[in-house]
Write a protein that holds these residues in place. Structure first.
Motif, short mmCIF file in Angstrom:
data_model
loop_
_atom_site.label_atom_id
_atom_site.label_comp_id
_atom_site.label_asym_id
_atom_site.label_seq_id
_atom_site.Cartn_x
_atom_site.Cartn_y
_atom_site.Cartn_z
N VAL A 99 0.86 -1.18 0.00
CA VAL A 99 0.00 0.00 0.00
C VAL A 99 0.90 1.23 0.00
CG1 VAL A 99 -1.77 1.27 1.27
CG2 VAL A 99 -1.80 -1.23 1.24
N PRO A 100 0.73 2.13 -0.98
CA PRO A 100 1.59 3.31 -1.05
C PRO A 100 1.36 4.27 0.13
CG PRO A 100 0.27 3.05 -3.06
CD PRO A 100 -0.19 2.03 -2.09
N ARG A 101 2.30 5.14 0.35
CA ARG A 101 2.26 6.07 1.47
C ARG A 101 1.04 7.00 1.48
NH1 ARG A 101 7.29 9.28 1.37
NH2 ARG A 101 8.18 7.25 1.65
N PRO A 102 0.65 7.64 0.36
CA PRO A 102 -0.47 8.59 0.43
C PRO A 102 -1.78 8.00 0.97
CG PRO A 102 0.77 8.96 -1.58
CD PRO A 102 1.31 7.70 -0.94
N PRO A 103 -2.21 6.81 0.56
CA PRO A 103 -3.45 6.28 1.15
C PRO A 103 -3.31 5.96 2.65
CG PRO A 103 -2.90 5.06 -0.84
CD PRO A 103 -1.77 5.98 -0.55
N VAL A 104 -2.12 5.55 3.06
CA VAL A 104 -1.90 5.26 4.48
C VAL A 104 -2.00 6.56 5.28
CG1 VAL A 104 -0.22 4.44 6.19
CG2 VAL A 104 -0.51 3.22 4.03
N VAL A 105 -1.38 7.62 4.78
CA VAL A 105 -1.46 8.92 5.46
C VAL A 105 -2.91 9.41 5.49
CG1 VAL A 105 -0.77 11.36 5.30
CG2 VAL A 105 0.92 9.56 4.94
N ALA A 106 -3.61 9.25 4.38
CA ALA A 106 -5.02 9.67 4.34
C ALA A 106 -5.83 8.90 5.37
CB ALA A 106 -5.59 9.45 2.93
N ALA A 107 -5.57 7.60 5.49
CA ALA A 107 -6.30 6.78 6.46
C ALA A 107 -6.03 7.26 7.89
CB ALA A 107 -5.90 5.31 6.31
N LEU A 108 -4.78 7.60 8.17
CA LEU A 108 -4.44 8.04 9.52
C LEU A 108 -4.97 9.44 9.83
CD1 LEU A 108 -0.77 6.73 9.74
CD2 LEU A 108 -2.78 5.85 10.95
N LEU A 109 -5.20 10.25 8.81
CA LEU A 109 -5.70 11.61 9.04
C LEU A 109 -7.22 11.67 9.24
CD1 LEU A 109 -3.53 13.72 6.59
CD2 LEU A 109 -3.36 13.58 9.07
N VAL A 110 -7.90 10.56 8.98
CA VAL A 110 -9.36 10.55 9.15
C VAL A 110 -9.72 10.78 10.62
CG1 VAL A 110 -11.42 9.10 9.01
CG2 VAL A 110 -9.83 9.19 7.09
N GLU A 111 -9.04 10.10 11.53
CA GLU A 111 -9.35 10.22 12.95
C GLU A 111 -9.24 11.65 13.47
OE1 GLU A 111 -7.95 7.57 16.19
OE2 GLU A 111 -7.98 6.07 14.59
N PRO A 112 -8.11 12.33 13.27
CA PRO A 112 -8.04 13.71 13.77
C PRO A 112 -9.05 14.63 13.09
CG PRO A 112 -6.01 13.15 12.60
CD PRO A 112 -6.82 11.90 12.71
N ALA A 113 -9.33 14.38 11.83
CA ALA A 113 -10.32 15.22 11.13
C ALA A 113 -11.71 15.02 11.74
CB ALA A 113 -10.34 14.89 9.64
N ILE A 114 -12.07 13.78 12.01
CA ILE A 114 -13.38 13.51 12.61
C ILE A 114 -13.46 14.12 14.01
CG2 ILE A 114 -14.87 11.69 13.55
CD1 ILE A 114 -14.05 9.98 11.14
N ALA A 115 -12.41 13.92 14.81
CA ALA A 115 -12.41 14.48 16.17
C ALA A 115 -12.54 16.00 16.13
CB ALA A 115 -11.14 14.07 16.91
N ALA A 116 -11.84 16.64 15.22
CA ALA A 116 -11.90 18.10 15.12
C ALA A 116 -13.27 18.57 14.65
CB ALA A 116 -10.81 18.61 14.16
N VAL A 117 -13.82 17.91 13.64
CA VAL A 117 -15.13 18.32 13.11
C VAL A 117 -16.22 18.11 14.17
CG1 VAL A 117 -16.91 17.74 11.42
CG2 VAL A 117 -14.56 18.00 10.69
#
Length: 188
Positions: A99-117
């Motif tokens: 799995v390339p780096r960009p999708p992994v980073v996107a997956a990990l950024l979902v949590e902070p985005a949801i918590a912030a929203v």
């Protein structure tokens, strides 16, 4: 490929809801304060004009409110770092499977985005409701501006999302950049 990373991140976030409660509550507290301050800022300026230095007092009040909001966002960043540490082995498995780096980073950024929203929306909504109730009860001598409340909500939500993503990108990128073998051997 990014959409798959986001979908995976959404599924992981749903499993990890408990881990997002504290960052969301802290962000909600900051958003609550920001919205109330912006909603009452016109009245605060009018009252501080009587005392003199209206602009300075208004800027100080706004700065304090935004600082509290950023403390909430810092909690989101701390939670992201904790999440990345807890998911080290999972990151190694993803990397080992190509799995390339960009999708992994996107997956990990979902949590902070949801918590912030969620935090910002909750705090802004509660602040708007509180402002209306306080104004209707006549408990706010400065008055509450609907326009100021709306601006405060927009600022709180926007700053929360942007700051959460900006503060979370470094630990997620670093974790996604590790060689898979290292993540697999060090993971818990």
């Amino acid at each position: 490929m990014i959409t798959r990373g986001l979908a995976y991140g959404w599924l992981a976030a749903r499993r990890r809801v408990r881990d997002m409660v504290l960052p969301a509550v802290t962000t909600a507290t900051g958003a609550f304060l920001v919205v109330l301050v912006f909603g009452m800022s016109d009245g605060i300026r009018r009252q501080s004009a009587v005392l003199g230095h209206a602009d300075e007092i208004g800027h100080a009040v706004t700065l304090i409110a935004v600082t509290v909001l950023l403390v909430g966002v810092a909690e989101v960043a701390v939670a992201t770092t904790r999440t990345v540490t807890q998911r080290t082995r999972e990151l190694g498995v993803l990397g080992a499977n190509g799995v390339p780096r960009p999708p992994v980073v996107a997956a990990l950024l979902v949590e902070p985005a949801i918590a912030a929203v969620v935090g910002a929306l909750t705090g802004a909504s509660l602040a708007a409701l509180t402002a209306v109730v306080l104004a209707m009860a006549g408990l706010v001598g400065t008055g509450v501006s609907l326009a100021g409340t709306a601006v405060g909500a927009a600022v709180a939500i926007g700053v929360s999302i942007v700051a959460a993503l900006v503060t979370s990108i470094a630990p997620t990128w670093k974790a996604a950049s590790r060689p898979p073998i290292r993540s697999l051997t060090e993971g818990s």
